[in-house]
Motif scaffolding. Structure first.
Motif, PDB file in Angstrom:
ATOM      1  N   VAL A 161       0.850  -1.192   0.000  1.00  0.00           N
ATOM      2  CA  VAL A 161       0.000   0.000   0.000  1.00  0.00           C
ATOM      3  C   VAL A 161       0.887   1.245   0.000  1.00  0.00           C
ATOM      4  O   VAL A 161       0.658   2.196  -0.750  1.00  0.00           O
ATOM      5  N   GLY A 204      -7.070   4.925  -1.771  1.00  0.00           N
ATOM      6  CA  GLY A 204      -8.425   4.464  -1.485  1.00  0.00           C
ATOM      7  C   GLY A 204      -8.740   3.180  -2.224  1.00  0.00           C
ATOM      8  O   GLY A 204      -7.880   2.617  -2.907  1.00  0.00           O
ATOM      9  N   PRO A 205      -9.977   2.720  -2.088  1.00  0.00           N
ATOM     10  CA  PRO A 205     -10.382   1.441  -2.712  1.00  0.00           C
ATOM     11  C   PRO A 205     -10.189   1.402  -4.226  1.00  0.00           C
ATOM     12  O   PRO A 205     -10.029   0.328  -4.794  1.00  0.00           O
ATOM     13  N   GLN A 206     -10.187   2.550  -4.885  1.00  0.00           N
ATOM     14  CA  GLN A 206     -10.012   2.556  -6.342  1.00  0.00           C
ATOM     15  C   GLN A 206      -8.606   2.110  -6.748  1.00  0.00           C
ATOM     16  O   GLN A 206      -8.380   1.746  -7.895  1.00  0.00           O
ATOM     17  N   ASP A 207      -7.652   2.108  -5.807  1.00  0.00           N
ATOM     18  CA  ASP A 207      -6.275   1.693  -6.091  1.00  0.00           C
ATOM     19  C   ASP A 207      -6.017   0.220  -5.765  1.00  0.00           C
ATOM     20  O   ASP A 207      -4.875  -0.236  -5.795  1.00  0.00           O
ATOM     21  N   MET A 208      -7.070  -0.513  -5.449  1.00  0.00           N
ATOM     22  CA  MET A 208      -6.913  -1.902  -5.029  1.00  0.00           C
ATOM     23  C   MET A 208      -6.231  -2.759  -6.099  1.00  0.00           C
ATOM     24  O   MET A 208      -5.410  -3.621  -5.783  1.00  0.00           O
ATOM     25  N   SER A 253      -6.766 -10.187  -0.395  1.00  0.00           N
ATOM     26  CA  SER A 253      -7.643  -9.188  -0.985  1.00  0.00           C
ATOM     27  C   SER A 253      -8.491  -8.511   0.088  1.00  0.00           C
ATOM     28  O   SER A 253      -8.665  -7.284   0.074  1.00  0.00           O
ATOM     29  N   LYS A 285      -8.375  -4.551   1.069  1.00  0.00           N
ATOM     30  CA  LYS A 285      -9.588  -3.750   1.087  1.00  0.00           C
ATOM     31  C   LYS A 285      -9.749  -3.038   2.429  1.00  0.00           C
ATOM     32  O   LYS A 285     -10.043  -1.829   2.479  1.00  0.00           O
ATOM     33  N   LEU A 313      -7.197  -0.215   2.697  1.00  0.00           N
ATOM     34  CA  LEU A 313      -7.495   0.942   1.849  1.00  0.00           C
ATOM     35  C   LEU A 313      -8.705   1.733   2.342  1.00  0.00           C
ATOM     36  O   LEU A 313      -8.791   2.934   2.129  1.00  0.00           O
ATOM     37  N   VAL A 314      -9.651   1.059   2.988  1.00  0.00           N
ATOM     38  CA  VAL A 314     -10.809   1.752   3.526  1.00  0.00           C
ATOM     39  C   VAL A 314     -10.386   2.646   4.697  1.00  0.00           C
ATOM     40  O   VAL A 314     -10.905   3.729   4.870  1.00  0.00           O
ATOM     41  N   LYS A 315      -9.403   2.167   5.485  1.00  0.00           N
ATOM     42  CA  LYS A 315      -8.901   2.934   6.623  1.00  0.00           C
ATOM     43  C   LYS A 315      -8.195   4.214   6.167  1.00  0.00           C
ATOM     44  O   LYS A 315      -8.266   5.237   6.827  1.00  0.00           O
TER      45      LYS A 315
END
Length: 149
Positions: A107, A114-118, A139, A143, A146-148
């Motif tokens: 990360v 954010g989640p769009q970079d997963m 995964s 997720k 990235l939400v944090k």
């Protein structure tokens, strides 16, 4: 000894021991490996053989879930025994803490916000953790991380 050679030797040992269940599973594995080699016209490396084994493991896990949902415990038990044989060829799994550390490092390295970079984070982790961690669990960790952020 390469992984393919080890599988071949295990097949010979299962033949000698007359272990039909193990032999059947190993034959399925060798058939899948040969099919991939013929389809792609290449000699598979150990990493590619591991990918084939991972795919077969995932198929077995899905089948177990479906058979249990359908009330077919006999077939679920057969799939479990095949899963046990196939899992013997997988490398040892990484501890949870190491996977968490790898997720945090990926990360940070990708600069994910954010989640769009997963997708970018998972691409980095797939190369690093393939065969050594359950990518579904990885995964979920990505997720959550990235939400944090």
């Amino acid at each position: 000894m390469s992984l393919k050679e080890r599988i071949t030797e295990d097949m010979k040992a299962a033949m000698r021991a007359k272990d039909s269940e193990r032999l059947g599973t190993i034959r399925l594995l060798t058939a899948a490996i040969k099919q991939k080699e013929v389809d792609e016209r290449i000699e598979l490396t150990d990493a590619q053989v591991l990918a084939v084994i991972e795919k077969m493991n995932k198929q077995r896990k899905d089948s177990i879930t479906q058979f249990e949902a359908g009330g077919r415990q006999d077939l679920a038990d057969k799939e479990r025994s095949e899963l046990t044989v196939l899992s013997a060829y997988m490398p040892a799994s990484l501890p949870q803490a190491e996977v968490q550390a790898a997720v945090a490092a990926a990360v940070a390295a990708t600069g994910a916000a954010g989640p769009q970079d997963m997708g970018r984070v998972m691409a980095v982790l797939k190369q690093e953790l393939a065969g050594r961690a359950d990518m579904t669990a990885v995964s979920a960790m990505v997720k959550a991380a990235l939400v944090k952020s």
